[in-house]
Design a protein around this motif. Structure first.
Motif, PDB file in Angstrom:
ATOM      1  N   TYR A  50      29.179  24.199  -9.454  1.00 42.54           N
ATOM      2  CA  TYR A  50      29.177  22.845  -8.899  1.00 42.54           C
ATOM      3  C   TYR A  50      28.577  21.845  -9.898  1.00 42.54           C
ATOM      4  O   TYR A  50      29.015  20.691  -9.979  1.00 42.54           O
ATOM      5  CB  TYR A  50      28.400  22.813  -7.590  1.00 42.54           C
ATOM      6  N   SER A 173      26.207  26.989   1.177  1.00 39.23           N
ATOM      7  CA  SER A 173      26.144  26.157   2.388  1.00 39.23           C
ATOM      8  C   SER A 173      25.805  24.700   2.111  1.00 39.23           C
ATOM      9  O   SER A 173      26.230  23.802   2.847  1.00 39.23           O
ATOM     10  CB  SER A 173      25.120  26.743   3.370  1.00 39.23           C
ATOM     11  N   ILE A 174      25.030  24.432   1.057  1.00 40.83           N
ATOM     12  CA  ILE A 174      24.555  23.074   0.807  1.00 40.83           C
ATOM     13  C   ILE A 174      25.309  22.383  -0.319  1.00 40.83           C
ATOM     14  O   ILE A 174      25.704  21.220  -0.194  1.00 40.83           O
ATOM     15  CB  ILE A 174      23.039  23.090   0.497  1.00 40.83           C
ATOM     16  N   PRO A 176      28.401  22.502  -1.683  1.00 41.52           N
ATOM     17  CA  PRO A 176      29.734  21.902  -1.531  1.00 41.52           C
ATOM     18  C   PRO A 176      29.727  20.567  -0.790  1.00 41.52           C
ATOM     19  O   PRO A 176      30.510  19.670  -1.114  1.00 41.52           O
ATOM     20  CB  PRO A 176      30.514  22.965  -0.745  1.00 41.52           C
ATOM     21  N   SER A 177      28.860  20.428   0.198  1.00 37.91           N
ATOM     22  CA  SER A 177      28.887  19.212   1.030  1.00 37.91           C
ATOM     23  C   SER A 177      27.811  18.198   0.652  1.00 37.91           C
ATOM     24  O   SER A 177      28.032  16.983   0.773  1.00 37.91           O
ATOM     25  CB  SER A 177      28.728  19.589   2.503  1.00 37.91           C
ATOM     26  N   HIS A 178      26.639  18.666   0.203  1.00 39.99           N
ATOM     27  CA  HIS A 178      25.536  17.755  -0.078  1.00 39.99           C
ATOM     28  C   HIS A 178      25.185  17.650  -1.564  1.00 39.99           C
ATOM     29  O   HIS A 178      24.364  16.814  -1.949  1.00 39.99           O
ATOM     30  CB  HIS A 178      24.286  18.188   0.699  1.00 39.99           C
ATOM     31  N   TRP A 180      24.456  19.770  -5.531  1.00 44.33           N
ATOM     32  CA  TRP A 180      23.579  20.806  -6.078  1.00 44.33           C
ATOM     33  C   TRP A 180      22.111  20.393  -6.089  1.00 44.33           C
ATOM     34  O   TRP A 180      21.224  21.249  -6.072  1.00 44.33           O
ATOM     35  CB  TRP A 180      24.023  21.169  -7.496  1.00 44.33           C
ATOM     36  N   TRP A 182      20.219  19.102  -3.818  1.00 45.61           N
ATOM     37  CA  TRP A 182      19.486  19.497  -2.620  1.00 45.61           C
ATOM     38  C   TRP A 182      19.115  20.980  -2.650  1.00 45.61           C
ATOM     39  O   TRP A 182      18.124  21.383  -2.036  1.00 45.61           O
ATOM     40  CB  TRP A 182      20.298  19.163  -1.380  1.00 45.61           C
ATOM     41  N   THR A 292      34.728  30.561  -4.360  1.00 42.56           N
ATOM     42  CA  THR A 292      33.893  31.090  -3.278  1.00 42.56           C
ATOM     43  C   THR A 292      33.592  32.565  -3.496  1.00 42.56           C
ATOM     44  O   THR A 292      32.445  33.010  -3.354  1.00 42.56           O
ATOM     45  CB  THR A 292      34.577  30.898  -1.916  1.00 42.56           C
TER      46      THR A 292
END
Length: 448
Positions: A50, A173-174, A176-178, A180, A182, A292
């Motif tokens: 990411y 879990s974090i 992809p959406s928020h 790296w 975080w 993934t």
């Protein structure tokens, strides 16, 4: 010789009172600390795919390998410093500082505005990570009951792989959406969670208390946890001269050849551990697997590591840690070669898990072998230098794999890991042989 025999005998008699319960509080706190260690080390590999997509950061595969080596170079310095001064400053203060350092380093990474600041954060984290491992190993080995040292070491190291699995879970879990950042922010949690518990509940090492001239406190801790009261080693100098003499003692009679062989075996083991932890997702992705699946492989290899630690610890207490380490190094060499064979996806998952069983246990049993080889007055320094010098391998592993991936030669990365496995098997076996030969020589000289 007589002095080391006396110390060994005293430690052997400490099956007293608590049995495995004596090590439980120390093991639990060190387990938590190493859990966060494993999480911090594996976060980088878990989020690297990411990060490479974040063009604002400016990270490339070549720079990523270099930063991985900065981290492990910081670990090298941290391990050598901690191993050399622990008997003077104490295990608990240094362990607490180590946790604070790598927590701060993760926070810096989360806020990094470019690769330079990010690299500085990873180097800072490395200082703390490097100091923590030998300290926790020395503490658990000192408090472990007779005949259960390798098992206690294996249980401790399950935490590293549990932390690695947690890092992978956070990455999946974090990130992809928020993003790296975080994930690295979560790496600052140890300062809030572990540090208060360490300061409140972790006892100081009796050996470290005695080395600091606190005989009454050393005896009180030993009595409380059912340990043999520590025996003062022969008189040695204090200050810088004393620290230098403690290092030179690792090359004294009985250890002259075993020490460099242990260092070299640890080099190979940590090259494997940190090379795989940092680059497995990217190596597998370059080999044609999806993003993934490639990141999930890191979770699976750490799950295999947990199984391996419990399995290896039990059989090492029976057959000897050096023997088991050598066998597991050889199995690791076979496993990493098979990972380059482009097996079906299900078979690849199985092979990654099985390789994790052997890979991480091989290196951990190098530490257990060092514990068996060094006498009690040399154990903390010996472990510090086995882990510290081994960090050169941890520096080489990520950098080597990164340069191969950048050049499109990821297949050679698997080959390099296999060579490290074969060399590790040979070196740890020779270290045990050298220690046995060295232990016999003083006895023969005395008889003459």
């Amino acid at each position: 010789m007589a002095s080391s025999q006396l110390k060994t005998g005293s430690r052997a008699d400490a099956t007293a009172a608590g049995g495995f319960r004596a090590v439980a509080p120390v093991l639990a706190l060190c387990w938590l600390s190493v859990f966060f260690d494993g999480m911090d080390v594996n976060i980088y590999g878990a989020v690297m795919p990411y990060m490479l997509k974040d063009h604002g950061l400016g990270l490339t595969t070549g720079v990523a390998g270099t930063i991985g080596s900065w981290t492990t170079f910081g670990m090298l310095i941290g391990a050598l410093v901690a191993g050399s001064v622990t008997d003077w400053l104490g295990r608990r203060p240094l362990l607490t500082v180590s946790v604070l350092l790598f927590s701060t380093g993760s926070a810096v990474c989360a806020l990094a505005n470019g690769v330079t600041m990010f690299g500085a954060g990873r180097f800072l984290a490395g200082l703390g990570l490097g100091g923590l491992m030998p300290l926790c190993l020395a503490m658990v080995m000192e408090f472990a009951p007779k005949g259960k040292v390798a098992l206690a070491t294996g249980v401790l190291m399950t935490s590293y792989h549990s932390g690695g699995m947690a890092a992978t879970g956070l990455g999946l879990s974090i990130a992809p959406s928020h993003g790296w950042r975080w994930v690295f922010a979560a790496g600052a949690a140890p300062a809030l969670v572990a540090v208060p518990l360490l300061l409140r509940f972790l006892p100081e090492s009796p050996a470290a208390l005695l080395a600091g001239g606190r005989r009454a406190a050393a005896d009180a801790v030993a009595d409380r946890y059912g340990l043999a009261r520590p025996v003062a080693p022969e008189e040695r100098a204090t200050g810088a001269r004393g620290r230098w003499e403690s290092i030179l003692a690792l090359f004294g009679p009985g250890f002259r050849w075993a020490t460099p062989l242990l260092w070299a075996a640890s080099f190979c083991g940590l090259l494997l551990v940190y090379g795989v932890s940092t680059w497995l997702p990217q190596l597998m992705r370059a080999s044609g697997y999806g993003l993934t699946d490639s990141v999930t492989f890191l979770l699976v290899v750490n799950a295999g590591g947990i199984v391996g630690m419990l399995f290896a610890g039990r059989i090492a207490d029976r057959f000897g840690p050096a023997r088991i380490s050598g066998l597991f190094f050889a199995f690791t060499a076979v496993g990493v070669l098979l990972l380059n064979s482009h097996l079906p996806l299900a078979a690849t998952y199985v092979m990654v898990g099985v390789t994790g069983v052997w890979l991480f246990s091989a290196q951990t049993m190098v530490y257990a072998a060092a514990n068996a080889i060094y006498s009690s007055d040399k154990r903390a320094t010996g472990l510090g230098w086995v882990t510290g010098v081994g960090r050169f391998g941890a520096v080489v592993g990520p950098s080597l794999a990164g340069s191969l991936v950048a050049g499109g030669r990821q297949d050679l990365g698997f080959t390099a890991f296999a060579v490290a496995g074969v060399l590790g098997a040979v070196l740890v076996t020779l270290a045990q042989f050298a220690a046995r030969i060295g232990a016999r020589r003083p006895v023969v000289a005395a008889a003459v």
